[in-house]
Design an enzyme around this catalytic site. Structure first.
Site, PDB file in Angstrom:
ATOM      1  N   ALA A 233     -57.891  22.698  -6.277  1.00 51.52           N
ATOM      2  CA  ALA A 233     -57.487  24.010  -5.766  1.00 51.52           C
ATOM      3  C   ALA A 233     -58.455  25.094  -6.213  1.00 51.52           C
ATOM      4  CB  ALA A 233     -56.071  24.334  -6.239  1.00 51.52           C
ATOM      5  N   GLU A 236     -61.408  24.697  -3.429  1.00 52.65           N
ATOM      6  CA  GLU A 236     -61.126  24.646  -1.993  1.00 52.65           C
ATOM      7  C   GLU A 236     -60.763  26.021  -1.427  1.00 52.65           C
ATOM      8  OE1 GLU A 236     -61.502  22.606   0.350  1.00 52.65           O
ATOM      9  OE2 GLU A 236     -61.805  20.666  -0.599  1.00 52.65           O
ATOM     10  N   SER A 238     -61.762  28.962  -2.400  1.00 53.81           N
ATOM     11  CA  SER A 238     -62.955  29.805  -2.285  1.00 53.81           C
ATOM     12  C   SER A 238     -63.875  29.332  -1.170  1.00 53.81           C
ATOM     13  CB  SER A 238     -63.708  29.824  -3.615  1.00 53.81           C
ATOM     14  OG  SER A 238     -62.917  30.387  -4.634  1.00 53.81           O
ATOM     15  N   CYS A 344     -50.961  32.220  -7.140  1.00 52.74           N
ATOM     16  CA  CYS A 344     -52.137  31.435  -7.511  1.00 52.74           C
ATOM     17  C   CYS A 344     -52.820  31.967  -8.771  1.00 52.74           C
ATOM     18  CB  CYS A 344     -53.131  31.452  -6.348  1.00 52.74           C
ATOM     19  SG  CYS A 344     -54.659  30.566  -6.681  1.00 52.74           S
ATOM     20  N   GLU A 353     -65.658  35.272  -6.341  1.00 52.62           N
ATOM     21  CA  GLU A 353     -66.635  34.422  -5.656  1.00 52.62           C
ATOM     22  C   GLU A 353     -66.850  34.895  -4.225  1.00 52.62           C
ATOM     23  OE1 GLU A 353     -65.956  30.199  -8.022  1.00 52.62           O
ATOM     24  OE2 GLU A 353     -64.617  30.728  -6.363  1.00 52.62           O
TER      25      GLU A 353
END
Length: 393
Positions: A233, A236, A238, A344, A353
């Protein structure tokens, strides 16, 4: 609606649904907030209950009747107990132990390194004049960052990408099971190696060592689960934030020109990317702990439930003209990273990012444009993104 809605048929085909599920979600929203649906193939299909609309989704995220622990327990594909499979009080215990080490300070300190990795990837990409943006930037950037953060040694990027995609967007049950088995064996070996070596500064080593005030620690099973969650996680989301965000900009040249002219709009643009076509289409499974009545429709006890994140971002009751991509919109309040206790953990890292990658890409590639259609959209209803994104400059 009393009948089961086949989402693929509703869209005119599975490929059509994966390419653009939003018209289907809009039709369902107009009929009510919860629907009994059949998920589209390829890959394993399910009959489950789908919650659509912003307010209904936000309420579902905090509804104690919708639990994360499967009523039948965990099966052989389980890689370990982690935050997405647990409920209070166990969830609070695990999250507390992880957040002792995965702190805002640790994430903020990554900014210079994220910029350096981005610059190196662009140094390699820019002279070529064209590239698959997923392979050249959107995947390797967060992959390298999360591997360095966790202290994962050099591993074959192609092999890991194949495992990760089969886990988050499986094309068959056999491939999915094989990927879980492969990554479980990899993580067991990695954790054992870290236990046997001198203490290091990486996050996984810190999680192995961390101890709460009462002496509580993560078990080996929990360590493996948390390493899996952070590794898969942790990159994925980002990957698809960058890919979907750049594609949205290139599909809306006026918005792209506005952002190039005023980079102070970048933070808001990233939030709009998350709302408009975010990286997570639906949250991971929940289960009805008892019969759950939502606006007159009863979800039976034990039934699997998906909370629609993508549909929440396109709800006209929450966002004006929601199908319009507008980087000046106040997109705050979107549910791209969830809501409630399962919000999250990696949201600040993904945002950082995304901002660094998109700013750097636009600065280095002033004539960036699509170079054909994306190869294919990821199957399944968990992650929203493309396998390839051809661009030129």
């Amino acid at each position: 609606m009393g009948e089961i809605v086949d989402l693929g048929e509703y869209a005119g085909g599975s490929a059509e649904f994966f390419a653009d599920p939003y018209p289907v979600y809009e039709r369902l929203r107009r009929l009510g907030p919860v629907h009994h649906v059949r998920t589209p193939g390829p890959g394993p299909t399910e009959e489950l209950w789908l919650i659509v609309g912003h307010e209904a989704a936000r309420a579902a995220f905090t509804d104690p009747r919708l639990v994360k622990t499967p009523p039948w327990g965990l099966d052989g594909s389980d890689v370990g107990r982690h935050l997405l499979f647990t409920d209070p009080p166990e969830h609070g215990r695990l999250r507390s132990l992880v957040t002792r080490e995965f702190t805002p300070r640790r994430v903020a300190a990554l900014a210079p390194r994220i910029q350096k990795i981005t610059d190196e990837l662009l140094d390699d990409m820019v002279p070529r004049g064209s590239a698959d943006l997923v392979a050249a930037l959107a995947f390797p950037l967060p992959f390298v960052v999360i591997c360095e953060l966790l202290g994962v040694p050099d591993i074959d990027r192609g092999r890991f990408r194949r495992m990760s995609i089969q886990i988050v967007a499986p094309t068959s049950g056999e491939e999915e099971a094989a990927a879980f088995f492969e990554i479980t064996a990899f993580l067991d070996e990695l954790i054992e190696d870290k236990r046997c070596t001198a203490p290091a500064d990486d996050l996984l080593s810190a999680l192995i060592r961390t101890t709460a005030e009462d002496g509580d620690r993560l078990s080996s099973h929990e360590l493996r689960g948390m390493a899996f969650l952070l590794l898969v996680a942790g990159h994925e989301t980002s990957v698809n934030l960058i890919g979907n965000g750049v594609r949205a900009l290139l599909d809306h040249p006026g918005q792209l020109a506005d952002l190039r002219a005023d980079m102070s709009l970048l933070d808001g643009a990233v939030e709009e990317m998350l709302r408009y076509d975010g990286p997570v289409e639906t949250a991971t499974h929940r289960f009805a702990a008892e019969p759950v009545d939502i606006d007159g429709t009863v979800i039976p006890a034990g039934a699997p439930v998906l909370v629609g994140i993508g549909t929440a971002g396109r709800d006209p009751e929450r966002f004006e003209v929601p199908d319009r991509f507008d980087i000046r919109r106040d997109a705050r309040g979107h549910l791209a990273f969830g809501h409630g206790i399962h919000y999250c953990l990696g949201a600040p890292l993904a945002r950082m990012e995304g901002r660094i990658a998109i700013r750097s890409l636009l600065e280095r590639c002033p004539d960036l444009a699509l170079d054909g259609e994306p190869d294919s959209w990821l199957p399944g209803m968990l992650m929203r993104g493309v396998r390839t994104l051809p661009v030129r400059w």
